[in-house]
Design an enzyme around this catalytic site. Sequence first.
Site, PDB file in Angstrom:
ATOM      1  CB  SER A   1     -21.516 -22.183  39.584  1.00 10.72           C
ATOM      2  OG  SER A   1     -22.354 -22.101  40.719  1.00 10.72           O
TER       3      SER A   1
ATOM      4  N   GLY B   1     -13.189 -26.563  32.749  1.00  9.59           N
ATOM      5  CA  GLY B   1     -14.472 -25.945  32.475  1.00  9.59           C
ATOM      6  C   GLY B   1     -15.225 -25.667  33.749  1.00  9.59           C
ATOM      7  CG  HIS B   2     -17.280 -23.934  36.941  1.00  4.14           C
ATOM      8  ND1 HIS B   2     -18.535 -24.043  37.536  1.00  4.14           N
ATOM      9  CD2 HIS B   2     -16.385 -23.921  37.956  1.00  4.14           C
ATOM     10  CE1 HIS B   2     -18.381 -24.098  38.853  1.00  4.14           C
ATOM     11  NE2 HIS B   2     -17.084 -24.040  39.138  1.00  4.14           N
ATOM     12  CG  ASP B   3     -21.487 -27.836  34.098  1.00  2.00           C
ATOM     13  OD1 ASP B   3     -20.796 -27.517  33.124  1.00  2.00           O
ATOM     14  OD2 ASP B   3     -21.885 -28.997  34.307  1.00  2.00           O
ATOM     15  N   GLY B   4     -22.975 -23.927  35.414  1.00  2.00           N
ATOM     16  CA  GLY B   4     -23.661 -22.959  36.255  1.00  2.00           C
ATOM     17  C   GLY B   4     -25.155 -23.176  36.226  1.00  2.00           C
TER      18      GLY B   4
END
Length: 497
Positions: free
Chosen positions: A102, A341-344
């Site tokens: 993601s 930020g972001h995580d996936g």
Amino acid sequence: MRHTCSSSRAGRHIAPTSTAGSSTGWSGTPRRRHVGVVPSSSVTTGSSGCPSSPAAHSVPGASLGILRIGGDSKEVAFAQHGVLSTATEVEVTDDTVFQIGSITKVWTSTVVMQLVDEGKLDLDAPLAEVLPELQLADPDVAKQVTMRHLLTHTSGIDGDIFTDTGRGDDCLELYVDQLAEVGQNHPLGATFSYCNAGFNLAGRVIEKITGQTWDQALRERVFTPLGLAHTVTLPEDALLFRAAVGHVAEGDEDPHPAPVWGIPRSSGPAGLVTASAADVLEFARMHLEGGVAPDGTRVLSEAAAAAMTEHQTDVPDPYTLGDSWGLGWIRFGWDGHRMIGHDGNTIGQSAFLRILPEQGIAVTLLTNGGNARDLYEDLYREIFAELAGVAMPAPPTPPATPPAVDATRFTGTYERASAHIEVLEKDDVLRLRLTATGPMAALMDEPTHEFDLVPVADALFAFREPGTQTWTPVVFYSLPTGEPYVHFGVRATPKVS
């Protein structure tokens, strides 16, 4: 498997030191590039050991990248651990590509904002102006939903729809056609609920405006100007590189290669970018520097890059990820500092990206299985404390003596696409029974899991999955109009009975 260390502890210069034979499992060397003058102050890695061992968290393979920019200087360092797959035991190197899941959503959002820059798209205009053929379960939502709703996960379209519409260039068009059968999870704009379907719809808007597939638009508008030589969207392109394989496990068992490599092409805009740690950091650098490519080409206007980081909506569960959302970016409040930020997460792979704009720091961690979240918690806490002097907030943990809470008001059944949730009391203990439904359930050895919910506060509970150290928050709340919901995993789920 290699077990050498490249420490990511830092003081002023980013300079990992290789220590052969270390039990930490990290290996790697710094790749420093100074642009212009050498910085007068820098960040030095200590040689006292690594922040955390991936092996301790059953992570088969991982790649860590750290970037710091300031003035005319740029410093980067990388470290690797383990193997691409436990079946082949091919080692992870710094050019290994992982699925970033993601985090892809920020790349899709970047292309959207380019179209805004070009005057081809208005964030607040109904999508029906671009997609007059759009049909949703609620006809009024189909007429009113905007790109801003999609980028901020507030459309209410039920989000975990992973329908495979084939490998053709029309896969997103076919995907959007079937959204007419997908329920509305909450009223338009009423709350935040993580929505993969919304980003796939955004990808279709990109296609309609550019006349290209989403994959082509991303390559032409992002990969090429940034010089990303180890970033792809299609599995046949990933095969040209040293590609990691996801690993899955139940409970405390050892991770094993996942039964499939990736999610369908129709979910590309929500999570199909595959990249090396270096390329993820180059993307982060472009955003840190206001939308400019290494050669000075403007990829995104400075105003658009800034707008992506600005507050758009709060999150009912501010503990799992960030406390709020921008346009694509997650916003985090760490120790009084604003981060993005972001995580996936894909099938057996997890990726993390955190950026501290005020100090020009970006850190990415790419993994292919195991308890990656626990590794992230240990690693990033140490890196940001020592490199930036910023304390990472601890996840909510139940007190030694949990508070007395009337939990009967929360019992019942909650349901959304891909998830059937029962909250029930057993022997005076509140329990959550989660059953995965839909296409993703077929990939699980056991689609139903049950957890004890431990009270943290009046409407805040937490549970911990077997074999992990991190608690998962569960928030019960109501919409302004009174409808009861449960929020966890950054998703809102309505109570249906």
